[in-house]
Each structure stands twice: as C-alpha cells, then as structure tokens.
Write a protein that holds these residues in place. Structure first.
Motif, PDB file in Angstrom:
ATOM      1  N   SER A 227       0.957  -1.166  -0.129  1.00  0.00           N
ATOM      2  CA  SER A 227       0.047   0.283   0.126  1.00  0.00           C
ATOM      3  C   SER A 227       0.883   1.208  -0.129  1.00  0.00           C
ATOM      4  O   SER A 227       1.806   1.201   0.804  1.00  0.00           O
ATOM      5  N   PRO A 228       0.619   2.143  -0.960  1.00  0.00           N
ATOM      6  CA  PRO A 228       1.414   3.333  -0.914  1.00  0.00           C
ATOM      7  C   PRO A 228       1.285   4.306   0.383  1.00  0.00           C
ATOM      8  O   PRO A 228       2.340   5.110   0.864  1.00  0.00           O
TER       9      PRO A 228
ATOM     10  N   ARG B 162       1.717  -9.637   1.072  1.00  0.00           N
ATOM     11  CA  ARG B 162       1.133 -11.018   0.468  1.00  0.00           C
ATOM     12  C   ARG B 162       2.401 -11.431  -0.441  1.00  0.00           C
ATOM     13  O   ARG B 162       2.871 -12.867  -0.450  1.00  0.00           O
TER      14      ARG B 162
ATOM     15  N   PHE C   9       3.187 -12.515   4.324  1.00  0.00           N
ATOM     16  CA  PHE C   9       2.039 -12.867   5.290  1.00  0.00           C
ATOM     17  C   PHE C   9       0.611 -12.860   4.511  1.00  0.00           C
ATOM     18  O   PHE C   9       0.679 -12.013   3.491  1.00  0.00           O
ATOM     19  N   ASP C  10      -0.441 -13.638   5.079  1.00  0.00           N
ATOM     20  CA  ASP C  10      -1.583 -13.295   4.471  1.00  0.00           C
ATOM     21  C   ASP C  10      -2.435 -13.225   5.598  1.00  0.00           C
ATOM     22  O   ASP C  10      -2.470 -14.094   6.436  1.00  0.00           O
TER      23      ASP C  10
ATOM     24  N   PHE D 141      -3.092  -3.308   5.960  1.00  0.00           N
ATOM     25  CA  PHE D 141      -3.758  -4.178   4.823  1.00  0.00           C
ATOM     26  C   PHE D 141      -5.134  -3.678   4.785  1.00  0.00           C
ATOM     27  O   PHE D 141      -5.764  -3.656   5.930  1.00  0.00           O
TER      28      PHE D 141
ATOM     29  N   VAL E 205     -10.557 -10.143   5.828  1.00  0.00           N
ATOM     30  CA  VAL E 205      -9.442  -9.466   5.883  1.00  0.00           C
ATOM     31  C   VAL E 205      -9.516  -8.107   6.689  1.00  0.00           C
ATOM     32  O   VAL E 205      -8.546  -8.006   7.460  1.00  0.00           O
TER      33      VAL E 205
ATOM     34  N   LYS F 204     -14.619  -2.479   8.584  1.00  0.00           N
ATOM     35  CA  LYS F 204     -14.112  -1.322   9.427  1.00  0.00           C
ATOM     36  C   LYS F 204     -14.575  -0.906  10.404  1.00  0.00           C
ATOM     37  O   LYS F 204     -13.822  -0.361  11.366  1.00  0.00           O
TER      38      LYS F 204
ATOM     39  N   LEU G 209      -9.300   7.145   7.854  1.00  0.00           N
ATOM     40  CA  LEU G 209      -8.900   7.788   6.588  1.00  0.00           C
ATOM     41  C   LEU G 209     -10.343   7.925   5.748  1.00  0.00           C
ATOM     42  O   LEU G 209     -10.920   7.314   5.542  1.00  0.00           O
ATOM     43  N   GLY G 210     -10.116   9.288   5.265  1.00  0.00           N
ATOM     44  CA  GLY G 210     -10.987   9.631   4.040  1.00  0.00           C
ATOM     45  C   GLY G 210     -10.524   9.030   2.830  1.00  0.00           C
ATOM     46  O   GLY G 210      -9.587   8.123   2.754  1.00  0.00           O
TER      47      GLY G 210
ATOM     48  N   THR H   4      -5.006   5.922  -4.210  1.00  0.00           N
ATOM     49  CA  THR H   4      -4.369   4.691  -4.200  1.00  0.00           C
ATOM     50  C   THR H   4      -5.248   3.995  -5.170  1.00  0.00           C
ATOM     51  O   THR H   4      -6.114   4.128  -5.693  1.00  0.00           O
ATOM     52  N   ARG H   5      -4.718   2.470  -5.124  1.00  0.00           N
ATOM     53  CA  ARG H   5      -5.222   1.297  -5.973  1.00  0.00           C
ATOM     54  C   ARG H   5      -6.892   1.547  -5.651  1.00  0.00           C
ATOM     55  O   ARG H   5      -7.674   1.432  -6.490  1.00  0.00           O
TER      56      ARG H   5
ATOM     57  N   THR I   1      -8.849   3.598  -4.921  1.00  0.00           N
ATOM     58  CA  THR I   1      -9.781   4.862  -5.333  1.00  0.00           C
ATOM     59  C   THR I   1      -9.569   5.037  -6.811  1.00  0.00           C
ATOM     60  O   THR I   1     -10.080   6.249  -7.149  1.00  0.00           O
TER      61      THR I   1
END
Ligand SMILES: NC(=O)c1ccc[n+]([C@@H]2O[C@H](COP(=O)([O-])OP(=O)(O)OC[C@H]3O[C@@H](n4cnc5c(N)ncnc54)[C@H](OP(=O)(O)O)[C@@H]3O)[C@@H](O)[C@H]2O)c1
Length: 244
Positions: free
Chosen positions: A10-11, A32, A57-58, A86, A108, A154, A180-181, A185-186, A188
């Motif tokens: 994740s960035p 992962r 890890f997963d 994650f 997850v 969440k 977070l709002g 990233t991927r 959005t």
C-alpha cells in the motif's frame, strides 16, 4: 527494536515505513507477495541506510499469525510500532450475490486485522511498551448501501481498536485508530468525487507524527471528522432514502 508494516505494498503503508526509516528505525516490510516485500525493503534500506527485513504474510491465514509475529521478532527484534495497513474493499454488488466474497472482505478487514493486532499486543503487554496503529476508514462510521460489507468490517475494526486501547491503557501500550477519508491509491482509481483526495505521502507523514504524539483517534484529512459528524447526525428515516 523494529517497526512492523503489515500491507507494505500500500502506498500509504510505504509512506509510513519511510517516515520511520528516516528516523533511523529498522523496518519490517510484510506483504502478501514476498518479491514485492523484498523490493520495497531493499529500496528503503538503500535510501535511508537502515536495516530492513522482508516478510510475506496473508491476513486470511489466521492460524499462522502468532507464529508469524514470533518469527518477525526473532529476526528483527521486539516490535516497537506495528502498522496494520492492509485492507480489501471488495466488490459490494458481487458480495450481495455471493456471500463468500462478503466473508472475504469481513475476514481481511476485521478478523485478520484483529488477529494480527492481538498477536502483537500480547508481546507488547509483556514488555510494557509499544504502539499499535490500525488503519480504519470513515466508511466504518455509518453503514451505507454502496459499501456496507467493507464499511461494517472497518467499523468492527474501529470498535475493536477502541476496546483494545481501553484494555491496554495501563499496560504502557498505545493504540491509535486512523480513520482515513479518500486517499489516492489503487482503492480509489475509479472514484469520482468533488471531495479532495489525499496524497499517500502526506497521509504517511501525518500518521507517523500522530503516533509520535500518542494520538488515540485520528481522522485524516482532518475535515473528515466534520463530514462524518454531519453524516452520523442525519436521522435514519432520511438517511435510508439517500444514495451516498
Ligand atoms: N484509499 C483510500 O481512500 C482509503 C480510505 C480509507 C481507508 N483506507 C485503508 O487504507 C489501507 C491501505 O489501503 P490503500 O488505499 O493503500 O489500498 P491498496 O494499495 O489497495 O492497499 C491495500 C493493501 O492491503 C493488502 N492486502 C489485501 N488483502 C490482503 C490479505 N489477504 N493479506 C495481506 N495483505 C492484503 C494489499 O496487498 P497486495 O498488494 O498483495 O494486494 C495492499 O498492500 C487499507 O486498510 C484501506 O482499507 C484506504
């Protein structure tokens, strides 16, 4: 002592890792995909001249989490800070058709996140020190038809972190909830919104600073606290007719 980053591809997570590396800390990059974790770890080691470690890890391998955390500490030393970054937004419509997909989103974002947090918390309590940062979402503040599987997972993680913070308050372990709002990233890429989308590097810097100040609950960008205050105040009789 080390900083464990869970979800290193994740960035946002990567930006947080770089903040700690810039501060001279050893960083464990866990993702992962082992090759991607390795590439990120090498890049950070070269640019910041710190020790880094790469692990795979997963979040769904619940039975392995305790052993995973133990092996991280064996290799990199006691975990001083853990970032649980994650997450998986899934596909709301597909999840309505097939509960297995919904279950994956729940597992997850909630079960896996709580399981890893517990495994780290147990060790931090023994030492009487440490900081757990959980990345949650404003989506967890109120259920909406467009993403209620992700939002409820969440929201559960937010409540879990609140309870954990309450439990560990006298044990010297800090627990921070990050709500977070929208972040660029991927997750959005397809999002069209008039609301400004935050830059991951700025988010990472803000998270590391807030952890250093011992903040409990942290909305970022900050204006989301106000937006969610308004959204939560809308009566259910009106809210259920809205398309948000
Ligand atoms: N972007 C936003 O607007 C926004 C808003 C609120 C909250 N968040 C939260 O911010 C966090 C970071 O997300 P992001 O926006 O940076 O999106 P992202 O780039 O898609 O990152 C998600 C991360 O989660 C990892 N992941 C997914 N399923 C996993 C599993 N089963 N086991 C281990 N890792 C898994 C991904 O790994 P792979 O690379 O292997 O897929 C990736 O590292 C997430 O918790 C997300 O829910 C994001």
């Amino acid at each position: 002592m080390s900083v464990l980053i869970l979800g290193a591809t994740s960035p946002i997570a990567r930006a947080v890792a770089e903040e700690y590396a810039a501060d001279g800390k050893s960083v464990v990059l866990a993702a992962r995909n082992a090759d991607e974790a390795e590439a990120i770890a090498s890049d950070i080691a070269i640019r910041f001249e710190v020790d880094t470690f790469a692990r795979s890890f997963d979040a769904l391998d619940i039975d392995e989490h305790d052993a995973f955390v133990a092996s991280v500490e064996d290799e990199a030393g006691p975990i001083e800070v853990v970032l649980v970054a994650f997450g998986d937004m899934g596909d709301q419509e597909a999840s309505e058709e097939d509960f297995e997909r919904a279950r994956r989103v729940i597992d997850v974002n909630y079960t896996g996140a709580a399981s890893l947090s517990e495994a780290v918390a147990r060790r931090m309590v023994e030492r009487g020190a440490g900081s757990i940062i959980g990345i949650s979402s404003v989506a967890g503040d109120r259920g909406r038809k467009s993403n209620y599987f992700y939002g409820s997972a969440k929201g559960a993680f937010t409540l879990y972190l609140q309870g954990l913070r309450n439990r560990l308050a006298d044990d010297g372990v800090h627990v921070m909830t990050v709500k977070l709002g929208f972040v660029d990233t991927r997750m959005t890429v397809d999002l069209e919104t008039p609301i400004p989308i935050a830059n991951p590097a700025k988010v990472g810097k803000a998270i590391a600073r807030a952890q250093g100040r011992g903040v409990d609950t942290f909305y970022y960008p900050h204006f989301w606290r106000g937006i969610m205050g308004i959204i939560k105040a809308i009566p259910e009789s009106i809210f259920k007719k809205l398309s948000l």
